[in-house]
Scaffold this motif. Sequence first.
Motif, PDB file in Angstrom:
ATOM      1  N   ASP A  79       0.827  -1.210   0.000  1.00  0.00           N
ATOM      2  CA  ASP A  79       0.000   0.000   0.000  1.00  0.00           C
ATOM      3  C   ASP A  79       0.862   1.261   0.000  1.00  0.00           C
ATOM      4  OD1 ASP A  79      -2.515  -1.458   0.315  1.00  0.00           O
ATOM      5  OD2 ASP A  79      -1.768  -1.912   2.331  1.00  0.00           O
ATOM      6  N   LEU A  80       2.000   1.183   0.678  1.00  0.00           N
ATOM      7  CA  LEU A  80       2.957   2.286   0.727  1.00  0.00           C
ATOM      8  C   LEU A  80       4.358   1.703   0.627  1.00  0.00           C
ATOM      9  CD1 LEU A  80       0.810   2.708   3.416  1.00  0.00           C
ATOM     10  CD2 LEU A  80       1.624   5.048   3.040  1.00  0.00           C
ATOM     11  N   VAL A  81       5.251   2.397  -0.075  1.00  0.00           N
ATOM     12  CA  VAL A  81       6.640   1.960  -0.188  1.00  0.00           C
ATOM     13  C   VAL A  81       7.544   3.106   0.246  1.00  0.00           C
ATOM     14  CG1 VAL A  81       8.490   1.315  -1.777  1.00  0.00           C
ATOM     15  CG2 VAL A  81       6.242   0.236  -1.979  1.00  0.00           C
ATOM     16  N   PHE A  82       8.385   2.834   1.242  1.00  0.00           N
ATOM     17  CA  PHE A  82       9.310   3.837   1.767  1.00  0.00           C
ATOM     18  C   PHE A  82      10.694   3.625   1.154  1.00  0.00           C
ATOM     19  CE2 PHE A  82       5.910   4.108   4.694  1.00  0.00           C
ATOM     20  CZ  PHE A  82       6.002   5.324   5.348  1.00  0.00           C
ATOM     21  N   LEU A  83      11.262   4.697   0.621  1.00  0.00           N
ATOM     22  CA  LEU A  83      12.602   4.653   0.055  1.00  0.00           C
ATOM     23  C   LEU A  83      13.601   5.000   1.148  1.00  0.00           C
ATOM     24  CD1 LEU A  83      11.933   6.546  -3.307  1.00  0.00           C
ATOM     25  CD2 LEU A  83      11.815   4.081  -2.845  1.00  0.00           C
ATOM     26  N   CYS A  84      14.371   4.010   1.564  1.00  0.00           N
ATOM     27  CA  CYS A  84      15.381   4.184   2.620  1.00  0.00           C
ATOM     28  C   CYS A  84      16.739   3.827   2.016  1.00  0.00           C
ATOM     29  CB  CYS A  84      15.060   3.310   3.824  1.00  0.00           C
ATOM     30  SG  CYS A  84      13.429   3.615   4.546  1.00  0.00           S
ATOM     31  N   LEU A  85      17.106   4.565   0.997  1.00  0.00           N
ATOM     32  CA  LEU A  85      18.294   4.264   0.204  1.00  0.00           C
ATOM     33  C   LEU A  85      19.438   5.195   0.576  1.00  0.00           C
ATOM     34  CD1 LEU A  85      16.353   3.873  -3.140  1.00  0.00           C
ATOM     35  CD2 LEU A  85      17.437   2.024  -1.851  1.00  0.00           C
ATOM     36  N   PRO A  86      20.676   4.754   0.405  1.00  0.00           N
ATOM     37  CA  PRO A  86      21.818   5.596   0.756  1.00  0.00           C
ATOM     38  C   PRO A  86      21.946   6.789  -0.181  1.00  0.00           C
ATOM     39  CG  PRO A  86      22.545   3.588  -0.343  1.00  0.00           C
ATOM     40  CD  PRO A  86      21.082   3.417  -0.080  1.00  0.00           C
ATOM     41  N   THR A  87      22.264   7.935   0.399  1.00  0.00           N
ATOM     42  CA  THR A  87      22.542   9.156  -0.376  1.00  0.00           C
ATOM     43  C   THR A  87      23.860   9.743   0.106  1.00  0.00           C
ATOM     44  OG1 THR A  87      21.229  10.469   1.184  1.00  0.00           O
ATOM     45  CG2 THR A  87      20.108   9.657  -0.782  1.00  0.00           C
ATOM     46  N   PRO A  88      24.961   9.012  -0.080  1.00  0.00           N
ATOM     47  CA  PRO A  88      26.252   9.455   0.458  1.00  0.00           C
ATOM     48  C   PRO A  88      26.758  10.697  -0.257  1.00  0.00           C
ATOM     49  CG  PRO A  88      26.575   7.641  -1.057  1.00  0.00           C
ATOM     50  CD  PRO A  88      25.080   7.799  -0.904  1.00  0.00           C
ATOM     51  N   PRO A  89      27.669  11.418   0.376  1.00  0.00           N
ATOM     52  CA  PRO A  89      28.224  12.589  -0.296  1.00  0.00           C
ATOM     53  C   PRO A  89      29.149  12.191  -1.440  1.00  0.00           C
ATOM     54  CG  PRO A  89      29.323  12.226   1.804  1.00  0.00           C
ATOM     55  CD  PRO A  89      28.202  11.245   1.735  1.00  0.00           C
ATOM     56  N   ALA A  90      29.021  12.872  -2.561  1.00  0.00           N
ATOM     57  CA  ALA A  90      29.954  12.699  -3.659  1.00  0.00           C
ATOM     58  C   ALA A  90      31.257  13.422  -3.319  1.00  0.00           C
ATOM     59  CB  ALA A  90      29.344  13.252  -4.948  1.00  0.00           C
ATOM     60  N   GLU A  91      32.228  13.359  -4.215  1.00  0.00           N
ATOM     61  CA  GLU A  91      33.529  13.984  -3.936  1.00  0.00           C
ATOM     62  C   GLU A  91      33.398  15.475  -3.669  1.00  0.00           C
ATOM     63  OE1 GLU A  91      36.497  13.129  -6.806  1.00  0.00           O
ATOM     64  OE2 GLU A  91      36.438  10.957  -6.508  1.00  0.00           O
ATOM     65  N   ASP A  92      32.442  16.139  -4.334  1.00  0.00           N
ATOM     66  CA  ASP A  92      32.276  17.577  -4.127  1.00  0.00           C
ATOM     67  C   ASP A  92      31.348  17.906  -2.968  1.00  0.00           C
ATOM     68  OD1 ASP A  92      29.839  16.879  -5.135  1.00  0.00           O
ATOM     69  OD2 ASP A  92      29.884  18.239  -6.855  1.00  0.00           O
ATOM     70  N   GLY A  93      30.857  16.877  -2.252  1.00  0.00           N
ATOM     71  CA  GLY A  93      30.001  17.095  -1.100  1.00  0.00           C
ATOM     72  C   GLY A  93      28.523  17.041  -1.390  1.00  0.00           C
ATOM     73  N   ARG A  94      28.146  17.061  -2.650  1.00  0.00           N
ATOM     74  CA  ARG A  94      26.730  16.961  -2.989  1.00  0.00           C
ATOM     75  C   ARG A  94      26.231  15.537  -2.748  1.00  0.00           C
ATOM     76  NH1 ARG A  94      28.817  20.564  -6.740  1.00  0.00           N
ATOM     77  NH2 ARG A  94      27.614  22.482  -7.030  1.00  0.00           N
ATOM     78  N   PRO A  95      24.947  15.376  -2.413  1.00  0.00           N
ATOM     79  CA  PRO A  95      24.415  14.027  -2.210  1.00  0.00           C
ATOM     80  C   PRO A  95      24.444  13.227  -3.515  1.00  0.00           C
ATOM     81  CG  PRO A  95      22.956  15.679  -1.256  1.00  0.00           C
ATOM     82  CD  PRO A  95      23.961  16.417  -2.088  1.00  0.00           C
ATOM     83  N   ASP A  96      24.894  11.999  -3.417  1.00  0.00           N
ATOM     84  CA  ASP A  96      24.939  11.100  -4.565  1.00  0.00           C
ATOM     85  C   ASP A  96      23.628  10.305  -4.597  1.00  0.00           C
ATOM     86  OD1 ASP A  96      25.373   9.177  -6.472  1.00  0.00           O
ATOM     87  OD2 ASP A  96      27.310   8.512  -5.688  1.00  0.00           O
ATOM     88  N   LEU A  97      22.803  10.576  -5.592  1.00  0.00           N
ATOM     89  CA  LEU A  97      21.496   9.930  -5.707  1.00  0.00           C
ATOM     90  C   LEU A  97      21.520   8.761  -6.681  1.00  0.00           C
ATOM     91  CD1 LEU A  97      19.066  13.003  -5.754  1.00  0.00           C
ATOM     92  CD2 LEU A  97      19.880  11.674  -3.805  1.00  0.00           C
ATOM     93  N   GLY A  98      22.703   8.234  -6.973  1.00  0.00           N
ATOM     94  CA  GLY A  98      22.832   7.180  -7.960  1.00  0.00           C
ATOM     95  C   GLY A  98      21.976   5.958  -7.656  1.00  0.00           C
ATOM     96  N   VAL A  99      21.979   5.510  -6.400  1.00  0.00           N
ATOM     97  CA  VAL A  99      21.195   4.325  -6.042  1.00  0.00           C
ATOM     98  C   VAL A  99      19.708   4.613  -6.182  1.00  0.00           C
ATOM     99  CG1 VAL A  99      20.634   2.711  -4.193  1.00  0.00           C
ATOM    100  CG2 VAL A  99      22.992   3.455  -4.503  1.00  0.00           C
ATOM    101  N   LEU A 100      19.268   5.751  -5.690  1.00  0.00           N
ATOM    102  CA  LEU A 100      17.857   6.107  -5.792  1.00  0.00           C
ATOM    103  C   LEU A 100      17.422   6.195  -7.249  1.00  0.00           C
ATOM    104  CD1 LEU A 100      15.866   8.572  -3.650  1.00  0.00           C
ATOM    105  CD2 LEU A 100      15.875   8.921  -6.111  1.00  0.00           C
ATOM    106  N   GLU A 101      18.242   6.813  -8.081  1.00  0.00           N
ATOM    107  CA  GLU A 101      17.886   6.978  -9.491  1.00  0.00           C
ATOM    108  C   GLU A 101      17.895   5.651 -10.239  1.00  0.00           C
ATOM    109  OE1 GLU A 101      20.779   9.872 -10.555  1.00  0.00           O
ATOM    110  OE2 GLU A 101      19.524  11.583  -9.956  1.00  0.00           O
TER     111      GLU A 101
END
Length: 436
Positions: A79-101
Amino acid sequence: MAEHIGIVGAGYVGLTSAACFARLGHRVTCVDADESKVDELGRGEVAIAEPGLAELVGQGLADRTLSFTTAQAELYGADLVFLCLPTPPAEDGRPDLGVLEQVVPQLGRLLRPGCVVVTKSTVPVGTAARLPHLLGRDDLPVVANPEFLREGHAVEDFLHPDRVVVGTDPADSPAARRVARLYEPTGAPVVATDSASAELAKYASNAFLAVKLSYVNVLAELCERFGADVREVSRTMGLDARIGPEFLAPGPGWGGSCLPKDTSALLHAAEAAGVDFAILRDAVRVNARQRARVVRAVRQAVTGSPAGSLAGARIGLLGLAFKAGTGDLRDSPALAVAAELARAGAELTAHDPAVGCVPGMSAVQVVDDPYLVAKDAAALVVLTEWPEFRDLDWARLAASADRAIVVDTRNLLDPDALADAGFAHVGVGTRSRRQP
């Protein structure tokens, strides 16, 4: 009403959420790509050191309200799906959304119409607005529901939260109300807002805590110059309801899996938006210099000079984790200080109740017995605020040390008790106490 909840990701946030939702009476399917982790969790083996978590997982498995799998297909009926995926910092400090994407488009091809997709992990502002495009569908409502879990208190924080933040566009939509109902047994107030505000609220909260910690560390330095005691100053400040006593304890700096990552992400977001977030940037700079302040204090304690050589000096370290109650070494200020001491030539022996080794850091010998850290030591350094360090036999430690002096970077110990045991005490933002 019980719901079938899907959790994508069995990491710290995902596993806590899965176990706690099962505890609240829902049927939970937790999906993770790591087959060995899924097998362990299916047997009730929890590798995360979090009070109460293993018991909740075991209860959920026994009640058949909680299951673990590597098969995303088992989320079809959720009925509901929660995304609890890693968003680690990339080299420049921005969140890396690769896994989520990578994962979200797969879910878009799988979930049944009307399933609510919820972002639980910390994600950049605007992520919820992007999800319909990533899902490739407009029949899956998206909700931002950021987590506010403290390591060492995650189960307590989930089941008894200060607030539940639910963000949708428009705010207070039917999907938002469905998510809010999941938390009704907790009795927590619900903040129903737009998705961007919900996402920014998480970053803003952690960044404010970072600023507060850096503030008190600078205040401690000022106390040392004026002969004041930061413990008395912060106690006085904390009695003001507008300030509060939390996060007013000085230390070797802030770290862990959240504050460094989230402050970096917020700074990058501010820069991209053309906003000069100078106060947060300065808080990060203050934090970076804390390790050097600690090393100078150790040099002073060992050699009598803040620039003295530590080459060959045996230093005992009490604490390696970024804070008490966890074995997490991510961005640990204790490890940062240890690395600086090792570069200065010190020989390091360390003990932490929750840490058995430090991967990739051979300069630190980790021992199971806290009394071994004092053997022939020129100084002991308290780096993590484990309360059990107060209960050590400090007279025994003094007898084993070469020089009975402790640099207490957390102001954890009682200077009078240490003096009775024969130790000199060097605190942070306090007057040093010498042996009687």
